[in-house]
Scaffold this active site. Structure first.
Site, PDB file in Angstrom:
ATOM      1  NE  ARG A  25      -4.183  -1.417  -0.024  1.00 45.25           N
ATOM      2  CZ  ARG A  25      -5.247  -1.054   0.759  1.00 45.25           C
ATOM      3  NH1 ARG A  25      -5.758  -0.435   1.454  1.00 45.25           N
ATOM      4  NH2 ARG A  25      -6.361  -2.258   0.252  1.00 45.25           N
ATOM      5  NE  ARG A  29      -6.623   5.949   1.825  1.00 47.37           N
ATOM      6  CZ  ARG A  29      -7.747   5.276   2.547  1.00 47.37           C
ATOM      7  NH1 ARG A  29      -9.044   5.800   2.574  1.00 47.37           N
ATOM      8  NH2 ARG A  29      -7.474   4.015   2.371  1.00 47.37           N
ATOM      9  NE  ARG A  38      -9.301   7.967  -4.362  1.00 50.41           N
ATOM     10  CZ  ARG A  38     -10.937   8.138  -3.655  1.00 50.41           C
ATOM     11  NH1 ARG A  38     -11.091   9.224  -4.429  1.00 50.41           N
ATOM     12  NH2 ARG A  38     -11.426   7.555  -2.930  1.00 50.41           N
ATOM     13  CG  ASP A  75      -8.761  -3.206  -4.677  1.00 52.17           C
ATOM     14  OD1 ASP A  75      -8.377  -2.169  -3.837  1.00 52.17           O
ATOM     15  OD2 ASP A  75      -9.341  -4.159  -4.267  1.00 52.17           O
ATOM     16  CE1 TYR A 152     -13.578  -7.227   1.081  1.00 55.04           C
ATOM     17  CE2 TYR A 152     -11.809  -8.576   0.122  1.00 55.04           C
ATOM     18  CZ  TYR A 152     -12.073  -7.565   1.118  1.00 55.04           C
ATOM     19  OH  TYR A 152     -11.312  -6.979   2.085  1.00 55.04           O
TER      20      TYR A 152
HETATM   21  O1  CP3 Z   1       0.376   0.482  -3.138  1.00 56.23           O
HETATM   22  C1  CP3 Z   1      -0.109  -0.648  -3.314  1.00 56.23           C
HETATM   23  O2  CP3 Z   1       0.007  -1.672  -2.377  1.00 56.23           O
HETATM   24  C2  CP3 Z   1      -0.959  -0.860  -4.930  1.00 56.23           C
HETATM   25  C3  CP3 Z   1      -2.346  -0.799  -4.683  1.00 56.23           C
HETATM   26  C4  CP3 Z   1      -3.207  -1.927  -3.815  1.00 56.23           C
HETATM   27  C5  CP3 Z   1      -4.620  -1.202  -3.703  1.00 56.23           C
HETATM   28  N1  CP3 Z   1      -5.137  -2.493  -3.169  1.00 56.23           N
HETATM   29  C6  CP3 Z   1      -5.128  -0.015  -3.637  1.00 56.23           C
HETATM   30  C7  CP3 Z   1      -6.113   0.620  -2.603  1.00 56.23           C
HETATM   31  C8  CP3 Z   1      -3.208  -3.191  -3.685  1.00 56.23           C
HETATM   32  C9  CP3 Z   1      -2.138  -4.048  -3.727  1.00 56.23           C
HETATM   33  C10 CP3 Z   1      -4.497  -3.329  -2.902  1.00 56.23           C
HETATM   34  C11 CP3 Z   1      -4.850  -4.958  -2.475  1.00 56.23           C
HETATM   35  C12 CP3 Z   1      -6.220  -4.901  -1.727  1.00 56.23           C
HETATM   36  N2  CP3 Z   1      -7.408  -4.547  -1.838  1.00 56.23           N
HETATM   37  C13 CP3 Z   1      -6.014  -6.031  -0.872  1.00 56.23           C
HETATM   38  C14 CP3 Z   1      -5.108  -7.011  -0.552  1.00 56.23           C
HETATM   39  C15 CP3 Z   1      -4.065  -6.439   0.334  1.00 56.23           C
HETATM   40  C16 CP3 Z   1      -4.513  -6.025   1.886  1.00 56.23           C
HETATM   41  O3  CP3 Z   1      -4.634  -4.987   2.112  1.00 56.23           O
HETATM   42  O4  CP3 Z   1      -4.853  -7.259   2.619  1.00 56.23           O
HETATM   43  C17 CP3 Z   1      -7.530  -6.078  -0.396  1.00 56.23           C
HETATM   44  C18 CP3 Z   1      -8.125  -6.815   0.945  1.00 56.23           C
HETATM   45  C19 CP3 Z   1      -8.278  -5.097  -1.144  1.00 56.23           C
HETATM   46  C20 CP3 Z   1      -9.625  -4.779  -1.085  1.00 56.23           C
HETATM   47  C21 CP3 Z   1      -9.845  -3.252  -0.441  1.00 56.23           C
HETATM   48  N3  CP3 Z   1      -9.388  -2.279  -1.336  1.00 56.23           N
HETATM   49  C22 CP3 Z   1     -10.249  -2.672   0.714  1.00 56.23           C
HETATM   50  C23 CP3 Z   1     -10.646  -3.663   1.889  1.00 56.23           C
HETATM   51  C24 CP3 Z   1     -10.063  -1.215   0.498  1.00 56.23           C
HETATM   52  C25 CP3 Z   1     -10.672  -0.359   1.563  1.00 56.23           C
HETATM   53  C26 CP3 Z   1      -9.993  -0.333   2.959  1.00 56.23           C
HETATM   54  C27 CP3 Z   1      -8.944   1.319   2.627  1.00 56.23           C
HETATM   55  O5  CP3 Z   1      -7.618   1.109   2.753  1.00 56.23           O
HETATM   56  O6  CP3 Z   1      -9.554   2.086   2.264  1.00 56.23           O
HETATM   57  C28 CP3 Z   1      -9.726  -0.993  -0.725  1.00 56.23           C
HETATM   58  C29 CP3 Z   1      -9.353   0.469  -1.354  1.00 56.23           C
HETATM   59  C30 CP3 Z   1      -8.085   0.825  -1.563  1.00 56.23           C
HETATM   60  N4  CP3 Z   1      -7.378  -0.058  -2.485  1.00 56.23           N
HETATM   61  C31 CP3 Z   1      -7.526   1.980  -1.564  1.00 56.23           C
HETATM   62  C32 CP3 Z   1      -6.091   1.751  -2.259  1.00 56.23           C
HETATM   63  C33 CP3 Z   1      -5.146   2.959  -2.271  1.00 56.23           C
HETATM   64  C34 CP3 Z   1      -8.198   3.289  -0.685  1.00 56.23           C
HETATM   65  C35 CP3 Z   1      -9.106   3.890  -1.504  1.00 56.23           C
HETATM   66  C36 CP3 Z   1      -8.894   5.415  -1.704  1.00 56.23           C
HETATM   67  O7  CP3 Z   1      -7.722   5.888  -2.041  1.00 56.23           O
HETATM   68  O8  CP3 Z   1      -9.583   5.853  -1.660  1.00 56.23           O
END
Ligand code: CP3
Length: 348
Positions: A25, A29, A38, A75, A152
């Site tokens: 991640r 943010r 964003r 994602d 999911y």
């Molecule tokens: O920088 C990186 O790692 C690359 C981008 C990346 C995202 N999601 C972007 C993202 C990666 C590798 C993921 C994988 C992901 N997505 C996982 C597996 C990794 C983990 O955390 O266990 C999972 C379970 C998800 C599902 C997911 N996506 C959730 C539960 C959420 C909401 C939680 C949150 O952090 O807001 C997301 C949203 C998400 N995916 C964001 C980002 C940058 C935040 C959304 C935003 O910017 O508004």
């Protein structure tokens, strides 16, 4: 061709003059430049689905933090969408599937996605990113593990218990396997396409591994991860199964190069259990980055000591929390770069 191939050498078990470092991640943010971009968009999906924008935020942490790898901005939930189940990303609340999988009819409606047709925007983002990176660092491709994706698709949103998804494993295991087979077939084609588009290394995220008992984990998750690893023979694969400490000896027999550890795991104990064959990735507690500069440095040095100087890719034990101070992220990265060479001389 790569100017910095530390991550790939570490994954292959080759000597590295220092420990490579990146953060799960890292794009997101924590970076002001991400938040600024964003804020101009309709939402998360616009960023993910516009290859030029996805490439831009993929590269932001390489510029801002000087990490040793980029991870394609996307994602894990693009896979269920490609199979026919659309997701929404709610501000500050996370993902939501308006429709979920309940019956055999629902599973039958899911298609095995074609990567170019249904996930072409990710593949194009990889191509654009590779051109823009111009060999600076390797690019990590990724997908969710089939079990986490099923969780999911059945639950419809994040959950502490995922009890709807876990209920299916008891009440209708055949249906769960039918869905897992389709997710696995889609994921294999998708990851092979990511490699063809330029991804140098692949990570499989089993974020909800830790909520299954060991017998269910073997039956409903790890065997599908093994299939994915076997289908990617020419690229290093990292398996990161959060909370599944019991499955690590099994991963050690897989066709993967790297095993990701969360912060509950002790790298020394894992090494003792599985030997030197695999590279380990991780595993600083993301909350350690809330400390002072000195505390972050001390915790990072302690982590380096626990892993030892070779076959380690430094990372957190899970994704960086969005309210983490980017300066402390830099202290983590700089500490790995400064202190890991000392470990080679036995001075850490
Ligand atoms: O920088 C990186 O790692 C690359 C981008 C990346 C995202 N999601 C972007 C993202 C990666 C590798 C993921 C994988 C992901 N997505 C996982 C597996 C990794 C983990 O955390 O266990 C999972 C379970 C998800 C599902 C997911 N996506 C959730 C539960 C959420 C909401 C939680 C949150 O952090 O807001 C997301 C949203 C998400 N995916 C964001 C980002 C940058 C935040 C959304 C935003 O910017 O508004």
């Amino acid at each position: 061709m790569l100017k910095n191939d530390l991550l790939l050498r570490a994954a292959r078990g080759e000597y590295t003059e220092r420990t490579p470092v990146w953060l799960m991640r890292q794009a997101g943010r924590i970076l002001p430049e991400y938040r600024a971009l964003r804020a101009k968009l309709s939402g998360f999906k616009e960023l993910v689905e516009t290859p030029e924008l996805a490439a831009e935020v993929t590269i932001q942490p390489v510029d801002a933090l000087d990490v040793d790898a980029a991870i394609i901005f996307s994602d894990i939930l693009v896979v269920p969408e490609a199979m026919g189940l659309t997701y929404e990303m709610l501000e500050a609340r996370g993902p939501l599937f308006p429709e979920t999988i309940k019956t055999a009819h629902d599973v039958a409606r899911m298609r095995i996605a074609d990567p170019e047709e249904h996930l072409g925007y990710v593949l194009e983002a990889i191509r654009v990113t590779k051109r823009a990176l111009n060999g600076r660092v390797p690019l990590i491709g990724f997908a969710g593990a089939p079990w986490t994706i099923l969780a999911y698709m059945v639950e419809g949103h994040g959950s502490k218990t995922f009890s709807k998804a876990r209920r299916m494993l008891y009440t209708n295991p055949e249906l769960a396997h039918e869905l897992l087979r389709k997710i696995t077939a889609t994921t294999i084609a998708y990851l092979q396409a990511q490699v063809a588009a330029g991804a140098n290394i692949i990570q499989v995220f089993d974020s909800w591994a830790g909520i299954l008992p060991p017998n269910h984990y073997r039956e409903f998750s790890s065997r599908y991860i093994a299939e994915i690893c076997n289908a990617l023979p020419d690229v290093p694969v990292t398996v990161f199964a959060k909370g599944a400490y019991f499955a690590i000896p099994e991963f050690a027999t897989f066709n993967c190069r790297t095993i990701g550890l969360d912060w509950n795991e002790d790298p020394r104990a894992v090494r003792a259990a599985i030997g030197d064959e695999k590279t380990l990735q991780g595993n600083l507690d993301p909350c350690a980055l809330y400390g002072t500069r000195e505390q972050v440095q001390q915790a990072t040095i302690e982590m380096l000591r626990r892993f030892g100087p070779q076959r380690h890719i430094a990372n957190l034990g899970h994704g960086v929390y969005p309210d983490t101070d980017a300066d402390n992220v830099r202290v983590f990265i700089d500490t790995v770069k400064e202190f890991s060479p000392m470990a080679r001389e036995g001075n850490l």
